[in-house]
Design a protein around this motif. Structure first.
Motif, PDB file in Angstrom:
ATOM      1  N   HIS A 140     -47.211 -16.755 -17.837  1.00  0.00           N
ATOM      2  CA  HIS A 140     -48.243 -18.268 -17.940  1.00  0.00           C
ATOM      3  C   HIS A 140     -49.004 -18.237 -18.347  1.00  0.00           C
ATOM      4  N   LEU A 141     -49.864 -17.234 -18.790  1.00  0.00           N
ATOM      5  CA  LEU A 141     -51.185 -17.345 -19.171  1.00  0.00           C
ATOM      6  C   LEU A 141     -51.863 -18.296 -20.088  1.00  0.00           C
ATOM      7  N   CYS A 142     -53.063 -18.614 -20.354  1.00  0.00           N
ATOM      8  CA  CYS A 142     -53.823 -19.600 -21.106  1.00  0.00           C
ATOM      9  C   CYS A 142     -54.571 -19.690 -21.194  1.00  0.00           C
ATOM     10  N   GLY A 143     -55.410 -19.985 -23.222  1.00  0.00           N
ATOM     11  CA  GLY A 143     -56.721 -20.308 -22.707  1.00  0.00           C
ATOM     12  C   GLY A 143     -57.029 -19.270 -24.793  1.00  0.00           C
ATOM     13  N   PRO A 144     -57.825 -19.087 -24.777  1.00  0.00           N
ATOM     14  CA  PRO A 144     -57.391 -17.963 -26.338  1.00  0.00           C
ATOM     15  C   PRO A 144     -57.648 -16.388 -26.089  1.00  0.00           C
ATOM     16  N   ILE A 145     -56.922 -16.025 -27.064  1.00  0.00           N
ATOM     17  CA  ILE A 145     -56.462 -14.457 -27.142  1.00  0.00           C
ATOM     18  C   ILE A 145     -58.056 -13.888 -27.193  1.00  0.00           C
ATOM     19  N   PRO A 146     -58.884 -13.118 -26.764  1.00  0.00           N
ATOM     20  CA  PRO A 146     -60.124 -12.327 -27.162  1.00  0.00           C
ATOM     21  C   PRO A 146     -60.564 -11.692 -28.595  1.00  0.00           C
ATOM     22  N   VAL A 147     -61.203 -11.904 -29.193  1.00  0.00           N
ATOM     23  CA  VAL A 147     -61.631 -11.007 -30.516  1.00  0.00           C
ATOM     24  C   VAL A 147     -61.583  -9.565 -30.552  1.00  0.00           C
ATOM     25  N   GLY A 148     -60.985  -8.973 -31.273  1.00  0.00           N
ATOM     26  CA  GLY A 148     -61.510  -7.353 -31.044  1.00  0.00           C
ATOM     27  C   GLY A 148     -60.416  -6.414 -31.007  1.00  0.00           C
TER      28      GLY A 148
ATOM     29  N   SER B 255     -46.565  -8.935 -27.647  1.00  0.00           N
ATOM     30  CA  SER B 255     -47.606  -8.919 -26.788  1.00  0.00           C
ATOM     31  C   SER B 255     -47.416 -10.185 -25.800  1.00  0.00           C
ATOM     32  N   PHE B 256     -48.008 -11.221 -26.585  1.00  0.00           N
ATOM     33  CA  PHE B 256     -48.604 -12.693 -26.225  1.00  0.00           C
ATOM     34  C   PHE B 256     -47.656 -13.767 -26.022  1.00  0.00           C
ATOM     35  N   VAL B 257     -46.116 -13.526 -26.518  1.00  0.00           N
ATOM     36  CA  VAL B 257     -45.421 -14.990 -26.673  1.00  0.00           C
ATOM     37  C   VAL B 257     -45.037 -15.736 -25.102  1.00  0.00           C
ATOM     38  N   TYR B 258     -44.157 -16.079 -25.257  1.00  0.00           N
ATOM     39  CA  TYR B 258     -44.199 -16.910 -24.098  1.00  0.00           C
ATOM     40  C   TYR B 258     -44.715 -17.040 -22.827  1.00  0.00           C
ATOM     41  N   ASN B 259     -45.594 -17.120 -23.208  1.00  0.00           N
ATOM     42  CA  ASN B 259     -46.538 -18.197 -22.242  1.00  0.00           C
ATOM     43  C   ASN B 259     -47.061 -19.256 -22.685  1.00  0.00           C
ATOM     44  N   ASP B 260     -47.846 -19.911 -21.347  1.00  0.00           N
ATOM     45  CA  ASP B 260     -48.040 -20.988 -21.269  1.00  0.00           C
ATOM     46  C   ASP B 260     -49.079 -22.011 -22.216  1.00  0.00           C
ATOM     47  N   CYS B 261     -49.650 -21.355 -22.745  1.00  0.00           N
ATOM     48  CA  CYS B 261     -51.018 -22.503 -24.114  1.00  0.00           C
ATOM     49  C   CYS B 261     -51.754 -20.481 -24.417  1.00  0.00           C
ATOM     50  N   LEU B 262     -51.531 -19.913 -24.528  1.00  0.00           N
ATOM     51  CA  LEU B 262     -51.762 -18.809 -25.230  1.00  0.00           C
ATOM     52  C   LEU B 262     -51.599 -18.575 -26.559  1.00  0.00           C
ATOM     53  N   CYS B 263     -53.660 -18.805 -26.822  1.00  0.00           N
ATOM     54  CA  CYS B 263     -53.686 -18.901 -28.825  1.00  0.00           C
ATOM     55  C   CYS B 263     -54.614 -17.837 -29.499  1.00  0.00           C
TER      56      CYS B 263
ATOM     57  N   PRO C  53     -53.003 -12.386 -32.942  1.00  0.00           N
ATOM     58  CA  PRO C  53     -52.134 -12.641 -33.596  1.00  0.00           C
ATOM     59  C   PRO C  53     -50.790 -14.082 -33.435  1.00  0.00           C
ATOM     60  N   LEU C  54     -51.224 -15.273 -32.883  1.00  0.00           N
ATOM     61  CA  LEU C  54     -50.606 -16.679 -32.200  1.00  0.00           C
ATOM     62  C   LEU C  54     -51.448 -17.674 -32.611  1.00  0.00           C
ATOM     63  N   SER C  55     -50.755 -18.779 -33.118  1.00  0.00           N
ATOM     64  CA  SER C  55     -51.231 -19.019 -33.952  1.00  0.00           C
ATOM     65  C   SER C  55     -52.919 -20.046 -33.136  1.00  0.00           C
ATOM     66  N   ALA C  56     -53.551 -20.470 -34.446  1.00  0.00           N
ATOM     67  CA  ALA C  56     -55.095 -20.630 -33.820  1.00  0.00           C
ATOM     68  C   ALA C  56     -55.048 -21.434 -32.973  1.00  0.00           C
ATOM     69  N   CYS C  57     -55.901 -21.752 -31.858  1.00  0.00           N
ATOM     70  CA  CYS C  57     -56.115 -22.735 -31.022  1.00  0.00           C
ATOM     71  C   CYS C  57     -56.825 -24.246 -30.837  1.00  0.00           C
TER      72      CYS C  57
END
Length: 367
Positions: free
Chosen positions: A334-342, A352-360, A363-367
């Motif tokens: 149930h993670l959320c927020g932007p995926i850090p850069v780098g 590695s990140f799919v099926y969370n609440d609102c990660l963006c 490599p997912l879609s832009a925030c």
């Protein structure tokens, strides 16, 4: 003159026979081996064809003796081997039957390896625990059933206990923690139930404890952290519950911690992140809370799998401070927020990140 030479020849033959008998294994050891053999059937390779003659210390396949006492010291029969007998047959071994209690009459045995024959069934002879010199007991890859002998702890010299890939049931005997010399414990892929002994930490010499794919329940004993030599702990695919002891992250040489596929709850102890652990698998549990934001130069993970839990919050910003993270999986939380850069996020795939609440973010879609 002819009579003299005849007598000399006869004396020579008698002397040779006496010398051979003296240098042979004791008749009692030979009889025990033949009784052990009689309970087994090996139809393809002729493993036991060499078990002939009076001297079981000479060219009996898989048998070795103490050079001083001529007592049988080791039985090493592996069903998967690079031995020429296997290469010639172009096949792995297959053996049926059971392990005869006659093996216990070989009272000087140091190692028993009857591994990977796939068809050997029956139970572990309880008298095994009466072998005072036994150091290695390896029955991996058979169809052994029944329970581990309750007084297994009598084997004070035992360094290796490998009963993996069998049908062993019952609980872990409480006496097992008396095996003060044990270095390698492998009980994977059996039907062992019950709890881990609370005093599991008494096994101070243990370097590997592999107990995955059983039916173990209850909590992980915090005493495990007393095993200062332990480098590999695999308790995955059981029914363990409760929280992860924070003390596991403070162990000096623990490199692999697999707790996936259990019913573990609570949060991730920060000590696991800033530790010597390089393979950490906590996936498919009921772990809650946030991922501890305590990564640093000491954090070196070839694998970190936290997928299929109930983690919340954001991905830790300190992740970039880790020395290395090869594979990271936080999917199905149930993670959320932007995926850090780098690093390490720039080389990870979307899976590695799919099926969370609102990660963006990549490599997912832009925030």
């Amino acid at each position: 003159m002819a009579t003299f030479f005849s007598i000399t020849a006869i004396l020579g033959i008698v002397l040779l026979a006496v010398t051979s008998a003296v240098n042979s294994c004791p008749p009692s050891d030979r009889a025990a081996l033949l009784a052990f053999k009689a309970a087994l059937q090996e139809p393809y390779l002729g493993i036991f064809n060499s078990w002939t003659g009076i001297d079981c210390c000479h060219n009996w396949y898989g048998v070795s003796c103490d050079p001083m006492t001529r007592r049988v010291a080791d039985i090493t029969l592996r069903g998967e081997s690079e031995d020429p007998i296997f290469e010639k047959a172009h096949r792995a071994g297959y053996m049926t039957g059971y392990i005869s209690p006659a093996i216990c009459k070989l009272t000087r045995l140091s190692s028993i390896i009857i591994a990977d024959w796939k068809g050997i069934s029956g139970t572990i002879p309880p008298c095994i625990t009466s072998l005072p010199f036994l150091r290695i007991f390896d029955l991996i890859g058979n169809k052994i059933s029944g329970e581990i002998p309750s007084d297994i702890g009598r084997l004070s010299r035992l360094t290796v206990l490998n009963l993996a890939d069998n049908y062993i049931s019952g609980t872990i005997p409480r006496s097992l923690t008396n095996l003060s010399s044990l270095m390698h414990l492998d009980l994977r892929n059996n039907r062992i139930s019950g709890t881990l002994p609370r005093n599991f930490g008494k096994l101070r010499m243990l370097s590997r404890a592999l107990l995955s794919r059983n039916q173990l329940n209850g909590e992980i004993p915090s005493s495990i952290s007393y095993i200062y030599r332990l480098s590999d702990l695999d308790l995955s695919l059981n029914q363990l519950s409760g929280e992860i002891p924070a003390s596991l992250g403070k162990m000096a040489v623990l490199a692999t911690l697999n707790l996936d596929g259990n019913k573990i709850s609570g949060s991730i102890p920060p000590s696991l992140i800033d530790s010597t652990i390089s393979i950490l698998n906590l996936s498919r549990n009921g772990i809650e809370g946030v991922i501890p934001d305590v990564f640093g130069p000491k954090s070196y993970f070839m694998v970190m799998d936290l997928s299929y839990n109930s983690l919340r919050g954001q991905l830790p910003k300190t992740t970039s401070l880790a020395s290395f993270i090869g594979h990271l999986d936080v999917s199905h939380n149930h993670l959320c927020g932007p995926i850090p850069v780098g690093s390490p996020f720039d080389h990870l795939e979307a899976s590695s990140f799919v099926y969370n609440d609102c990660l963006c973010g990549k490599p997912l879609s832009a925030c």
